[in-house]
Write a protein that holds these residues in place. Structure first.
Motif, PDB file in Angstrom:
ATOM      1  N   VAL A  68      77.952  56.839  61.700  1.00 35.70           N
ATOM      2  CA  VAL A  68      77.428  55.996  62.787  1.00 35.70           C
ATOM      3  C   VAL A  68      76.066  55.402  62.444  1.00 35.70           C
ATOM      4  O   VAL A  68      75.472  54.716  63.282  1.00 35.70           O
ATOM      5  N   LEU A  69      75.566  55.650  61.233  1.00 34.51           N
ATOM      6  CA  LEU A  69      74.235  55.168  60.867  1.00 34.51           C
ATOM      7  C   LEU A  69      74.091  53.652  60.990  1.00 34.51           C
ATOM      8  O   LEU A  69      73.068  53.166  61.499  1.00 34.51           O
ATOM      9  N   PRO A  70      75.081  52.852  60.553  1.00 33.44           N
ATOM     10  CA  PRO A  70      74.928  51.398  60.735  1.00 33.44           C
ATOM     11  C   PRO A  70      74.756  50.988  62.196  1.00 33.44           C
ATOM     12  O   PRO A  70      73.956  50.092  62.505  1.00 33.44           O
ATOM     13  N   VAL A  71      75.491  51.642  63.090  1.00 31.48           N
ATOM     14  CA  VAL A  71      75.374  51.320  64.519  1.00 31.48           C
ATOM     15  C   VAL A  71      73.996  51.726  65.049  1.00 31.48           C
ATOM     16  O   VAL A  71      73.363  50.998  65.816  1.00 31.48           O
ATOM     17  N   LEU A  72      73.516  52.905  64.625  1.00 32.30           N
ATOM     18  CA  LEU A  72      72.192  53.352  65.046  1.00 32.30           C
ATOM     19  C   LEU A  72      71.092  52.401  64.579  1.00 32.30           C
ATOM     20  O   LEU A  72      70.183  52.053  65.333  1.00 32.30           O
ATOM     21  N   LEU A  73      71.185  51.972  63.320  1.00 30.31           N
ATOM     22  CA  LEU A  73      70.173  51.067  62.779  1.00 30.31           C
ATOM     23  C   LEU A  73      70.201  49.720  63.500  1.00 30.31           C
ATOM     24  O   LEU A  73      69.144  49.151  63.809  1.00 30.31           O
ATOM     25  N   LEU A  74      71.399  49.209  63.768  1.00 27.69           N
ATOM     26  CA  LEU A  74      71.511  47.944  64.481  1.00 27.69           C
ATOM     27  C   LEU A  74      70.922  48.059  65.884  1.00 27.69           C
ATOM     28  O   LEU A  74      70.165  47.188  66.343  1.00 27.69           O
ATOM     29  N   ARG A 107      67.345  40.864  78.855  1.00 26.39           N
ATOM     30  CA  ARG A 107      68.049  42.010  79.434  1.00 26.39           C
ATOM     31  C   ARG A 107      69.364  42.271  78.704  1.00 26.39           C
ATOM     32  O   ARG A 107      69.745  43.426  78.483  1.00 26.39           O
ATOM     33  N   ALA A 108      70.078  41.210  78.343  1.00 26.77           N
ATOM     34  CA  ALA A 108      71.345  41.379  77.612  1.00 26.77           C
ATOM     35  C   ALA A 108      71.097  42.040  76.265  1.00 26.77           C
ATOM     36  O   ALA A 108      71.863  42.923  75.834  1.00 26.77           O
ATOM     37  N   LEU A 109      70.024  41.635  75.582  1.00 26.28           N
ATOM     38  CA  LEU A 109      69.692  42.240  74.293  1.00 26.28           C
ATOM     39  C   LEU A 109      69.338  43.707  74.452  1.00 26.28           C
ATOM     40  O   LEU A 109      69.778  44.558  73.658  1.00 26.28           O
ATOM     41  N   ALA A 110      68.572  44.024  75.488  1.00 28.66           N
ATOM     42  CA  ALA A 110      68.183  45.417  75.724  1.00 28.66           C
ATOM     43  C   ALA A 110      69.394  46.285  76.064  1.00 28.66           C
ATOM     44  O   ALA A 110      69.531  47.409  75.570  1.00 28.66           O
ATOM     45  N   VAL A 111      70.282  45.765  76.915  1.00 26.49           N
ATOM     46  CA  VAL A 111      71.480  46.529  77.288  1.00 26.49           C
ATOM     47  C   VAL A 111      72.371  46.761  76.071  1.00 26.49           C
ATOM     48  O   VAL A 111      72.931  47.849  75.881  1.00 26.49           O
ATOM     49  N   THR A 112      72.491  45.756  75.208  1.00 25.94           N
ATOM     50  CA  THR A 112      73.283  45.921  73.983  1.00 25.94           C
ATOM     51  C   THR A 112      72.688  46.996  73.087  1.00 25.94           C
ATOM     52  O   THR A 112      73.410  47.840  72.537  1.00 25.94           O
ATOM     53  N   ALA A 113      71.365  46.981  72.952  1.00 29.36           N
ATOM     54  CA  ALA A 113      70.702  47.992  72.128  1.00 29.36           C
ATOM     55  C   ALA A 113      70.933  49.393  72.686  1.00 29.36           C
ATOM     56  O   ALA A 113      71.245  50.335  71.945  1.00 29.36           O
ATOM     57  N   VAL A 114      70.807  49.533  74.007  1.00 26.87           N
ATOM     58  CA  VAL A 114      71.018  50.838  74.642  1.00 26.87           C
ATOM     59  C   VAL A 114      72.460  51.306  74.449  1.00 26.87           C
ATOM     60  O   VAL A 114      72.714  52.478  74.130  1.00 26.87           O
ATOM     61  N   ALA A 115      73.413  50.411  74.644  1.00 26.61           N
ATOM     62  CA  ALA A 115      74.817  50.777  74.498  1.00 26.61           C
ATOM     63  C   ALA A 115      75.118  51.252  73.079  1.00 26.61           C
ATOM     64  O   ALA A 115      75.835  52.246  72.878  1.00 26.61           O
ATOM     65  N   LEU A 116      74.575  50.560  72.079  1.00 25.63           N
ATOM     66  CA  LEU A 116      74.805  50.950  70.688  1.00 25.63           C
ATOM     67  C   LEU A 116      74.167  52.296  70.375  1.00 25.63           C
ATOM     68  O   LEU A 116      74.798  53.173  69.756  1.00 25.63           O
ATOM     69  N   LEU A 117      72.921  52.495  70.788  1.00 27.80           N
ATOM     70  CA  LEU A 117      72.218  53.737  70.475  1.00 27.80           C
ATOM     71  C   LEU A 117      72.837  54.933  71.195  1.00 27.80           C
ATOM     72  O   LEU A 117      73.076  55.986  70.583  1.00 27.80           O
ATOM     73  N   VAL A 118      73.104  54.768  72.486  1.00 27.39           N
ATOM     74  CA  VAL A 118      73.673  55.876  73.251  1.00 27.39           C
ATOM     75  C   VAL A 118      75.100  56.180  72.791  1.00 27.39           C
ATOM     76  O   VAL A 118      75.495  57.344  72.660  1.00 27.39           O
ATOM     77  N   GLY A 119      75.876  55.133  72.521  1.00 18.30           N
ATOM     78  CA  GLY A 119      77.241  55.344  72.059  1.00 18.30           C
ATOM     79  C   GLY A 119      77.301  56.078  70.734  1.00 18.30           C
ATOM     80  O   GLY A 119      78.101  57.006  70.549  1.00 18.30           O
ATOM     81  N   ALA A 120      76.443  55.674  69.787  1.00 21.82           N
ATOM     82  CA  ALA A 120      76.425  56.327  68.478  1.00 21.82           C
ATOM     83  C   ALA A 120      75.959  57.775  68.587  1.00 21.82           C
ATOM     84  O   ALA A 120      76.533  58.678  67.966  1.00 21.82           O
ATOM     85  N   ALA A 121      74.917  58.016  69.396  1.00 27.49           N
ATOM     86  CA  ALA A 121      74.416  59.383  69.562  1.00 27.49           C
ATOM     87  C   ALA A 121      75.454  60.284  70.221  1.00 27.49           C
ATOM     88  O   ALA A 121      75.646  61.435  69.820  1.00 27.49           O
ATOM     89  N   THR A 122      76.165  59.750  71.217  1.00 29.03           N
ATOM     90  CA  THR A 122      77.192  60.536  71.894  1.00 29.03           C
ATOM     91  C   THR A 122      78.372  60.816  70.973  1.00 29.03           C
ATOM     92  O   THR A 122      78.992  61.886  71.045  1.00 29.03           O
ATOM     93  N   ALA A 123      78.682  59.865  70.087  1.00 28.99           N
ATOM     94  CA  ALA A 123      79.774  60.085  69.135  1.00 28.99           C
ATOM     95  C   ALA A 123      79.471  61.255  68.212  1.00 28.99           C
ATOM     96  O   ALA A 123      80.387  61.955  67.764  1.00 28.99           O
ATOM     97  N   ILE A 124      78.197  61.491  67.917  1.00 30.73           N
ATOM     98  CA  ILE A 124      77.823  62.600  67.029  1.00 30.73           C
ATOM     99  C   ILE A 124      77.722  63.916  67.794  1.00 30.73           C
ATOM    100  O   ILE A 124      78.308  64.923  67.405  1.00 30.73           O
ATOM    101  N   ALA A 125      76.943  63.907  68.883  1.00 25.19           N
ATOM    102  CA  ALA A 125      76.555  65.164  69.518  1.00 25.19           C
ATOM    103  C   ALA A 125      77.178  65.402  70.879  1.00 25.19           C
ATOM    104  O   ALA A 125      76.942  66.453  71.477  1.00 25.19           O
TER     105      ALA A 125
END
Length: 204
Positions: A68-74, A107-125
């Motif tokens: 999930v590192l590419p998603v986290l970095l993005l 706001r759209a950019l911020a929501v996209t960033a949050v969705a990517l970060l939270v989704g990737a973190a949840t996929a791991i832990a």
């Protein structure tokens, strides 16, 4: 993410973050119930996933991180790019527009960033709850309201909080281990209630 945002904006509720949290909690409960129904048909799968659904970093290594590192970095890049616009938005849409920012796009950019970060973190832990709600308020107390610094400090403080909670979860119920998600919920829920009662939750 889009469902939570849509539910929070029903009946003209606008950008109230408390309603967003409540909408997210309601949707999370609904989806967890659906997952439970699916798992009832497979006892082995239920046993394997039970610990993960509470949230844990046990057994998570570089193999899971690299997936999930590419998603986290993005997500991190998008979050940092949205910092100046979000700082301007904290002063109001009119001020942000006057400074050359576009509120809807920011706001759209911020929501996209949050969705990517939270989704990737949840996929791991798994769903380690309350970290994303409590850490920003702690970071704000350390560095002030400038969201550019706030994002950087939160990116460093979040893993530190998870690590401390993981260590505590291994000590409070020895020789057993309390699930990480339970520990973060026990610590984070009172903090969130205190923040809401103090009326210090910023607008989105």
């Amino acid at each position: 993410c889009l469902l939570a945002l849509g539910a929070a904006r029903l009946r003209g509720t606008g950008d109230d973050p408390v309603r967003l949290v409540l909408a997210g909690a309601a949707l999370s409960g609904l989806m967890n119930a659906g997952s439970s129904v699916l798992l009832l048909s497979d006892a082995r799968a239920a046993d394997e996933i039970r610990f993960w659904t509470i949230g844990s970093v046990a057994g998570r290594g570089t193999e899971q991180l690299s997936a999930v590192l590419p998603v986290l970095l993005l997500g991190l890049v998008l979050a940092l790019l949205s910092g100046p616009a979000l700082t301007a938005l904290s002063l109001g849409d009119d001020v942000a527009t006057g400074l050359g920012h576009k509120p809807r796009r920011a706001r759209a950019l911020a929501v996209t960033a949050v969705a990517l970060l939270v989704g990737a973190a949840t996929a791991i832990a798994g769903p380690v709850s309350f970290v994303g709600l409590v850490v920003p308020f702690a970071a704000r107390a350390l560095v002030g309201p400038d969201l550019r610094r706030l994002l950087v400090v939160s990116a460093l403080l979040g893993p530190a909080v998870v690590l401390l909670a993981d260590v505590a979860s291994r000590l409070v119920a020895r020789p057993y281990e309390m699930p990480l998600g339970v520990m973060t919920a026990l610590c984070g829920a009172p903090v969130l209630v205190a923040v809401v009662r103090s009326h210090r939750m910023p607008a989105l």
